[in-house]
Design an enzyme around this catalytic site. Structure first.
Site, short mmCIF file in Angstrom:
data_model
loop_
_atom_site.label_atom_id
_atom_site.label_comp_id
_atom_site.label_asym_id
_atom_site.label_seq_id
_atom_site.Cartn_x
_atom_site.Cartn_y
_atom_site.Cartn_z
N SER A 1 0.87 -1.18 0.00
CA SER A 1 0.00 0.00 0.00
C SER A 1 0.90 1.23 0.00
O SER A 1 2.06 1.15 0.41
CB SER A 1 -0.86 -0.02 1.27
OG SER A 1 -1.48 1.23 1.47
N TYR B 1 -2.30 -0.94 10.04
CA TYR B 1 -2.35 -1.27 8.62
C TYR B 1 -1.07 -0.82 7.93
O TYR B 1 -0.41 -1.59 7.23
CB TYR B 1 -3.58 -0.61 8.00
CG TYR B 1 -3.72 -0.82 6.50
CD1 TYR B 1 -4.25 -2.00 6.00
CD2 TYR B 1 -3.31 0.16 5.59
CE1 TYR B 1 -4.37 -2.20 4.63
CE2 TYR B 1 -3.42 -0.03 4.23
CZ TYR B 1 -3.96 -1.21 3.76
OH TYR B 1 -4.07 -1.40 2.39
#
Ligand code: NDP
Length: 266
Positions: free
Chosen positions: A168, A181
């Site tokens: 990401s 995350y």
């Protein structure tokens, strides 16, 4: 691929792909996709099957996997396998059982796409609930290690195997409120680099990380509730890169960070 799979999202995306994969570029390959029941993982699984791969569909919700499996059986010439499994509680024994079953059924694994992830809360670190931190790490990092560790010997039976770690933007540059995350994706980037370095000389297993970028899925809607989903690309938009990394076209490419939004055909 079959002449007419019932897959309008793929048809719509394919004209803009930066690389046009040859039909059957994944023929005969066995590829495991985690989080295959929804979002990007579902698109990857369907797409891989359209291009000839036998897909092992791993995910948390059995009914979603069955829907994907039924679609693949109806629209392609391949026969998928479903593996309902909650990666939050994946133990060494479960991972080994999956590796043994894969080896018994196919004798090898040619592709492994670590795609399943949890977003977790978007709050400052100072307020991050420790239990949620552990859950996010269990799925996004610990399970990635456990599966890779168990499956590497099966991948070594493949002539040329490919591992794709899903990253990401916030796993490459930290950003406030992305908490576990973001940090878990940094760990995935680290695992990619260590593993790629370990296998570089052997040349049989390549390992790369892929940031899909903003993509129209449930996770994206949860992260950006105010955003119009229609303004974000579909998962199929970037499947040219996924096909490239899983096909023999990317043999020799390892240890790299890919960004689906900026990737150009080499
Ligand atoms: P979704 O939340 O839409 O789908 C995630 C999938 O992972 C679901 O099928 C889900 O299963 C599965 N999953 C979640 N937890 C578990 C678990 N404990 N065990 C097994 N399966 C699980 O996510 P996306 O498709 O959006 O994301 C896919 C990947 O792309 C992720 O790694 C994400 O971090 C990354 N990414 C996504 C971006 C985006 O904009 N969408 C941007 C950047 C990166 P179920 O459906 O049963 O809940």
């Amino acid at each position: 691929m079959p002449a007419n799979p019932d897959y309008p999202e793929l048809e719509a995306a394919r004209t803009d792909w930066r690389w046009q994969p040859p039909a059957g570029c994944l023929d005969g390959k066995v590829i495991l996709v985690t989080g295959a029941g929804d979002g990007i993982g579902c698109a990857a699984a369907r797409c891989f099957a359209c291009y000839g791969a036998t897909v092992i569909l791993l995910g948390r919700t059995r009914s979603k996997l069955e829907t994907v499996s039924d679609w693949i059986t109806s629209n392609t010439t391949t026969e998928p396998v479903i593996v309902p499994s909650d990666l939050a509680v994946l133990g060494e024994d479960n991972a080994q059982a999956l590796a043994d079953a894969t080896n018994d059924a196919f004798g090898r694994l040619d592709g492994l796409v670590h795609n399943a992830s949890l977003l977790g809360p978007k709050v400052p670190i100072a307020h991050y609930p420790p239990g949620e931190w552990q859950k996010v790490f269990a799925v996004n990092t610990q399970a990635v290690f456990m599966l890779t560790h168990a499956l590497l010997p099966v991948m070594e039976h493949s002539e040329r195997a490919s591992i794709v770690m899903t990253s990401s933007s916030v796993g490459r540059q930290g950003r406030a409120y992305w908490g576990a995350y973001a940090v878990s994706k940094f760990a995935v980037e680290g695992l990619t680099q260590v593993l790629a370095d370990e296998y570089e000389n052997a040349g049989k297993i390549r390992v790369n990380s892929l940031n899909p970028g903003g993509t129209r899925t449930a996770m994206r809607s949860a992260a950006y509730p105010g955003e119009d989903p229609q303004s974000v690309p579909t998962p199929e938009t970037h499947m040219d890169l996924y096909l490239y990394l899983l096909s023999d076209q990317s043999i020799g490419v390892t240890g790299q960070q890919f960004d689906a939004r900026t990737w150009q055909q080499p």
